[in-house]
Design a protein around this motif. Structure first.
Motif, PDB file in Angstrom:
ATOM      1  N   VAL A   1      23.364  40.404 -18.576  1.00 23.26           N
ATOM      2  CA  VAL A   1      24.018  40.565 -19.885  1.00 23.26           C
ATOM      3  C   VAL A   1      24.533  41.990 -20.041  1.00 23.26           C
ATOM      4  CG1 VAL A   1      23.612  40.605 -22.380  1.00 23.26           C
ATOM      5  CG2 VAL A   1      22.749  38.706 -21.015  1.00 23.26           C
ATOM      6  N   TYR A   2      23.701  42.962 -19.715  1.00 20.37           N
ATOM      7  CA  TYR A   2      24.122  44.365 -19.835  1.00 20.37           C
ATOM      8  C   TYR A   2      25.341  44.646 -18.958  1.00 20.37           C
ATOM      9  CZ  TYR A   2      24.276  49.382 -19.271  1.00 20.37           C
ATOM     10  OH  TYR A   2      24.707  50.672 -19.210  1.00 20.37           O
ATOM     11  N   LEU A   3      25.276  44.235 -17.703  1.00 17.23           N
ATOM     12  CA  LEU A   3      26.389  44.500 -16.794  1.00 17.23           C
ATOM     13  C   LEU A   3      27.662  43.776 -17.211  1.00 17.23           C
ATOM     14  CD1 LEU A   3      24.581  44.406 -13.326  1.00 17.23           C
ATOM     15  CD2 LEU A   3      25.479  46.421 -14.516  1.00 17.23           C
ATOM     16  N   SER A   4      27.496  42.605 -17.835  1.00 13.73           N
ATOM     17  CA  SER A   4      28.682  41.846 -18.244  1.00 13.73           C
ATOM     18  C   SER A   4      29.345  42.438 -19.478  1.00 13.73           C
ATOM     19  CB  SER A   4      28.318  40.386 -18.494  1.00 13.73           C
ATOM     20  OG  SER A   4      27.574  40.261 -19.689  1.00 13.73           O
ATOM     21  N   THR A   5      28.629  43.276 -20.215  1.00 15.89           N
ATOM     22  CA  THR A   5      29.210  43.875 -21.417  1.00 15.89           C
ATOM     23  C   THR A   5      29.707  45.288 -21.180  1.00 15.89           C
ATOM     24  OG1 THR A   5      27.029  44.622 -22.171  1.00 15.89           O
ATOM     25  CG2 THR A   5      27.808  42.492 -22.985  1.00 15.89           C
ATOM     26  N   THR A   6      29.463  45.830 -19.991  1.00 13.07           N
ATOM     27  CA  THR A   6      29.949  47.168 -19.672  1.00 13.07           C
ATOM     28  C   THR A   6      30.932  47.068 -18.532  1.00 13.07           C
ATOM     29  OG1 THR A   6      28.140  47.558 -18.099  1.00 13.07           O
ATOM     30  CG2 THR A   6      27.801  48.272 -20.371  1.00 13.07           C
ATOM     31  N   GLY A   7      31.904  47.933 -18.517  1.00 13.22           N
ATOM     32  CA  GLY A   7      32.860  47.972 -17.415  1.00 13.22           C
ATOM     33  C   GLY A   7      32.212  48.565 -16.192  1.00 13.22           C
ATOM     34  N   ASP A   8      32.792  48.322 -15.069  1.00 14.14           N
ATOM     35  CA  ASP A   8      32.305  48.899 -13.817  1.00 14.14           C
ATOM     36  C   ASP A   8      32.602  50.393 -13.820  1.00 14.14           C
ATOM     37  OD1 ASP A   8      31.389  48.173 -10.946  1.00 14.14           O
ATOM     38  OD2 ASP A   8      33.109  49.505 -10.663  1.00 14.14           O
ATOM     39  N   GLU A   9      31.593  51.216 -13.519  1.00 11.99           N
ATOM     40  CA  GLU A   9      31.754  52.665 -13.566  1.00 11.99           C
ATOM     41  C   GLU A   9      32.864  53.139 -12.636  1.00 11.99           C
ATOM     42  OE1 GLU A   9      27.994  54.468 -12.759  1.00 11.99           O
ATOM     43  OE2 GLU A   9      27.014  53.405 -14.383  1.00 11.99           O
ATOM     44  N   ASN A  10      32.946  52.579 -11.446  1.00 15.85           N
ATOM     45  CA  ASN A  10      33.964  53.006 -10.489  1.00 15.85           C
ATOM     46  C   ASN A  10      35.363  52.701 -10.997  1.00 15.85           C
ATOM     47  OD1 ASN A  10      32.001  53.904  -8.729  1.00 15.85           O
ATOM     48  ND2 ASN A  10      31.887  51.964  -7.643  1.00 15.85           N
ATOM     49  N   SER A  11      35.544  51.507 -11.584  1.00 11.38           N
ATOM     50  CA  SER A  11      36.870  51.149 -12.076  1.00 11.38           C
ATOM     51  C   SER A  11      37.230  51.990 -13.287  1.00 11.38           C
ATOM     52  CB  SER A  11      36.960  49.660 -12.393  1.00 11.38           C
ATOM     53  OG  SER A  11      36.125  49.336 -13.474  1.00 11.38           O
ATOM     54  N   ASP A  12      36.241  52.375 -14.111  1.00  9.44           N
ATOM     55  CA  ASP A  12      36.507  53.242 -15.258  1.00  9.44           C
ATOM     56  C   ASP A  12      36.956  54.609 -14.783  1.00  9.44           C
ATOM     57  OD1 ASP A  12      33.867  52.017 -17.480  1.00  9.44           O
ATOM     58  OD2 ASP A  12      35.834  51.229 -16.987  1.00  9.44           O
ATOM     59  N   GLU A  13      36.289  55.168 -13.753  1.00  4.83           N
ATOM     60  CA  GLU A  13      36.677  56.462 -13.217  1.00  4.83           C
ATOM     61  C   GLU A  13      38.076  56.398 -12.613  1.00  4.83           C
ATOM     62  OE1 GLU A  13      33.691  57.772 -10.492  1.00  4.83           O
ATOM     63  OE2 GLU A  13      32.111  57.711 -12.003  1.00  4.83           O
ATOM     64  N   GLN A  14      38.354  55.327 -11.861  1.00 11.76           N
ATOM     65  CA  GLN A  14      39.667  55.173 -11.258  1.00 11.76           C
ATOM     66  C   GLN A  14      40.720  55.023 -12.343  1.00 11.76           C
ATOM     67  OE1 GLN A  14      39.138  51.815  -8.699  1.00 11.76           O
ATOM     68  NE2 GLN A  14      38.144  53.006  -7.087  1.00 11.76           N
ATOM     69  N   SER A  15      40.376  54.290 -13.402  1.00  8.30           N
ATOM     70  CA  SER A  15      41.309  54.078 -14.503  1.00  8.30           C
ATOM     71  C   SER A  15      41.639  55.395 -15.193  1.00  8.30           C
ATOM     72  CB  SER A  15      40.710  53.087 -15.492  1.00  8.30           C
ATOM     73  OG  SER A  15      41.465  53.034 -16.658  1.00  8.30           O
ATOM     74  N   SER A  16      40.619  56.235 -15.449  1.00  7.59           N
ATOM     75  CA  SER A  16      40.870  57.517 -16.107  1.00  7.59           C
ATOM     76  C   SER A  16      41.650  58.449 -15.184  1.00  7.59           C
ATOM     77  CB  SER A  16      39.564  58.161 -16.566  1.00  7.59           C
ATOM     78  OG  SER A  16      38.760  58.484 -15.469  1.00  7.59           O
TER      79      SER A  16
END
Length: 145
Positions: free
Chosen positions: A120-135
């Motif tokens: 549940v926690y992982l499904s409600t948060t974005g993937d850290e790597n994709s967030d860093e790549q996105s920023s």
């Protein structure tokens, strides 16, 4: 990384639920050879695997209803595992009276609840790597302009 492992586990459980059930029987039953699975038990395991994959692959756009149901199941398993153990046995096995539980079934059920809460926690948060790549991509776009 954990998200990918859980997605892989979910895919495995969908495709081959019997080895997952066999492992759970070896972990939780003194006499797993006497267990008589109900026909719908394999579909229940597949459903659990599909739920894991669906919630984890969709990330923050996952279903709130499915997340909430899995969270409630996880909390109940962590706090009060015995009723869930008994209920799940009646759903999965035809001969629940013949089965002998190992002493660590309750702690194992609590771990399963923690696993549900992790999904549940992982499904409600974005993937850290994709967030860093996105920023990083946004930063590059700003500096290029």
């Amino acid at each position: 990384m954990l998200r990918k492992l859980l997605i892989a586990f979910g895919i495995f459980e969908v495709g081959m639920p019997q080895p997952v059930i066999d492992a759970c029987e070896r972990i939780g039953l003194e006499n797993p050879e006497e267990a008589q699975l109900r026909p719908q038990a394999l579909w229940g395991a597949r459903l659990e695997g599909m739920l894991f994959v669906w919630l984890l692959a969709r990330r923050e756009s996952g279903s709130r209803i499915a997340n909430n149901l899995l969270a409630v199941a996880g909390i109940v398993l962590v706090v009060l595992p015995q009723p869930i153990i008994e209920f799940s046995q009646t759903l999965v096995y035809e001969n629940t009276d013949d089965l002998e539980l190992k002493p660590w079934v309750k702690p194992a059920a609590r771990l399963l609840g923690a696993l549900y809460l992790t999904v549940v926690y992982l499904s409600t948060t974005g993937d850290e790597n994709s967030d860093e790549q996105s920023s990083e991509t946004k930063t590059e776009a700003v500096t290029i302009d």
